[in-house]
Each structure stands twice: as C-alpha cells, then as structure tokens.
Design a protein around this motif. Structure first.
Motif, mmCIF file in Angstrom:
data_model
loop_
_atom_site.group_PDB
_atom_site.id
_atom_site.type_symbol
_atom_site.label_atom_id
_atom_site.label_comp_id
_atom_site.label_asym_id
_atom_site.label_seq_id
_atom_site.Cartn_x
_atom_site.Cartn_y
_atom_site.Cartn_z
ATOM 1 N N VAL A 96 0.805 -1.214 0.000
ATOM 2 C CA VAL A 96 0.000 0.000 0.000
ATOM 3 C C VAL A 96 0.845 1.274 0.000
ATOM 4 O O VAL A 96 0.399 2.309 -0.475
ATOM 5 C CB VAL A 96 -0.994 0.014 1.186
ATOM 6 N N LEU A 97 2.052 1.217 0.525
ATOM 7 C CA LEU A 97 2.881 2.421 0.563
ATOM 8 C C LEU A 97 3.372 2.842 -0.821
ATOM 9 O O LEU A 97 3.655 4.012 -1.048
ATOM 10 C CB LEU A 97 4.076 2.227 1.496
ATOM 11 N N LYS A 98 3.458 1.886 -1.737
ATOM 12 C CA LYS A 98 3.980 2.188 -3.075
ATOM 13 C C LYS A 98 2.911 2.145 -4.157
ATOM 14 O O LYS A 98 3.200 2.346 -5.320
ATOM 15 C CB LYS A 98 5.094 1.210 -3.418
ATOM 16 N N ARG A 99 1.657 1.890 -3.797
ATOM 17 C CA ARG A 99 0.619 1.714 -4.819
ATOM 18 C C ARG A 99 0.420 2.952 -5.682
ATOM 19 O O ARG A 99 0.107 2.837 -6.853
ATOM 20 C CB ARG A 99 -0.697 1.260 -4.203
ATOM 21 N N ILE A 126 -11.675 -11.708 -1.334
ATOM 22 C CA ILE A 126 -11.455 -11.947 0.104
ATOM 23 C C ILE A 126 -9.981 -12.001 0.497
ATOM 24 O O ILE A 126 -9.670 -11.959 1.674
ATOM 25 C CB ILE A 126 -12.170 -13.234 0.570
ATOM 26 N N MET A 127 -9.103 -12.085 -0.496
ATOM 27 C CA MET A 127 -7.674 -12.121 -0.184
ATOM 28 C C MET A 127 -7.128 -10.704 -0.187
ATOM 29 O O MET A 127 -7.091 -10.040 -1.222
ATOM 30 C CB MET A 127 -6.913 -12.982 -1.210
ATOM 31 N N ASN A 128 -6.752 -10.224 0.966
ATOM 32 C CA ASN A 128 -6.196 -8.883 1.121
ATOM 33 C C ASN A 128 -7.124 -7.823 0.501
ATOM 34 O O ASN A 128 -6.715 -7.057 -0.369
ATOM 35 C CB ASN A 128 -4.811 -8.829 0.489
ATOM 36 N N PRO A 129 -8.363 -7.769 0.955
ATOM 37 C CA PRO A 129 -9.367 -6.903 0.319
ATOM 38 C C PRO A 129 -9.044 -5.411 0.396
ATOM 39 O O PRO A 129 -8.515 -4.926 1.389
ATOM 40 C CB PRO A 129 -10.640 -7.212 1.110
ATOM 41 N N GLY A 130 -9.332 -4.719 -0.698
ATOM 42 C CA GLY A 130 -9.205 -3.269 -0.742
ATOM 43 C C GLY A 130 -7.786 -2.736 -0.724
ATOM 44 O O GLY A 130 -7.569 -1.570 -0.464
ATOM 45 N N VAL A 163 -3.943 -3.071 -2.888
ATOM 46 C CA VAL A 163 -3.348 -2.479 -4.097
ATOM 47 C C VAL A 163 -4.252 -2.592 -5.311
ATOM 48 O O VAL A 163 -4.541 -1.606 -5.975
ATOM 49 C CB VAL A 163 -1.969 -3.110 -4.388
ATOM 50 N N LEU A 164 -4.706 -3.778 -5.628
ATOM 51 C CA LEU A 164 -5.532 -3.991 -6.820
ATOM 52 C C LEU A 164 -6.969 -4.273 -6.389
ATOM 53 O O LEU A 164 -7.255 -5.284 -5.772
ATOM 54 C CB LEU A 164 -4.999 -5.165 -7.635
ATOM 55 N N ARG A 165 -7.833 -3.388 -6.731
ATOM 56 C CA ARG A 165 -9.242 -3.564 -6.409
ATOM 57 C C ARG A 165 -9.862 -4.557 -7.381
ATOM 58 O O ARG A 165 -9.373 -4.757 -8.477
ATOM 59 C CB ARG A 165 -9.975 -2.240 -6.507
ATOM 60 N N ARG A 166 -10.973 -5.145 -6.992
ATOM 61 C CA ARG A 166 -11.664 -6.084 -7.873
ATOM 62 C C ARG A 166 -12.113 -5.402 -9.146
ATOM 63 O O ARG A 166 -12.497 -4.238 -9.133
ATOM 64 C CB ARG A 166 -12.897 -6.645 -7.170
ATOM 65 N N CYS A 167 -12.050 -6.128 -10.236
ATOM 66 C CA CYS A 167 -12.514 -5.593 -11.514
ATOM 67 C C CYS A 167 -14.029 -5.601 -11.532
ATOM 68 O O CYS A 167 -14.660 -6.507 -11.023
ATOM 69 C CB CYS A 167 -12.026 -6.475 -12.667
ATOM 70 N N ARG A 168 -14.585 -4.610 -12.116
ATOM 71 C CA ARG A 168 -16.035 -4.540 -12.278
ATOM 72 C C ARG A 168 -16.314 -4.305 -13.766
ATOM 73 O O ARG A 168 -15.584 -3.602 -14.433
ATOM 74 C CB ARG A 168 -16.623 -3.409 -11.459
ATOM 75 N N THR A 169 -17.396 -4.894 -14.247
ATOM 76 C CA THR A 169 -17.775 -4.662 -15.632
ATOM 77 C C THR A 169 -18.286 -3.244 -15.762
ATOM 78 O O THR A 169 -19.089 -2.793 -14.963
ATOM 79 C CB THR A 169 -18.873 -5.665 -16.043
#
Length: 64
Positions: free
Chosen positions: A21-24, A51-55, A57-63
């Motif tokens: 998160v510090l380098k995102r 559910i793995m490390n939620p929210g 560096v990489l957020r879930r993709c949404r259509t």
C-alpha cells in the motif's frame, strides 16, 4: 529518490512481496495501463470474491 532512479532506468518497484500500500500510488509511474489491468484481471480470476487482502493495491474488476 530510489524509486525515481529505478523508473528512469526502466525498472520496477515490485519485489517478492508485491507492491504494497505504501507504493501503490507509484505503480502507474512504472507500469502502463495495460499491465495494471492485466494484474487486476488476474487478481479477479484468482480471487473472484475479493477476500484475499481486500481493498489493498488492486481492487476487484467490475464490468463497466
């Protein structure tokens, strides 16, 4: 200073533990949009419920 030099030389800020998160916020400086979208797609494929490390560096993709 280190990250600026790494980016100037075409390197990456990632390591065996990932971005973190510090380098995102620096990720777009060393990875193009296609690479970031590929990472997001892989994260969504491997973790469809987010559910793995939620929210982090990489957020879930949404259509869109």
């Amino acid at each position: 200073m280190v990250f600026a030099l790494v980016a100037e030389l075409g390197g990456s800020i990632s390591a065996e533990h990932g971005i973190g998160v510090l380098k995102r916020n620096d990720l777009p400086k060393v990875k193009d949009k296609v690479a970031i979208e590929l990472m997001r797609s892989m994260k969504a494929m491997l973790d469809p419920l987010g559910i793995m490390n939620p929210g982090k560096v990489l957020r879930r993709c949404r259509t869109r």
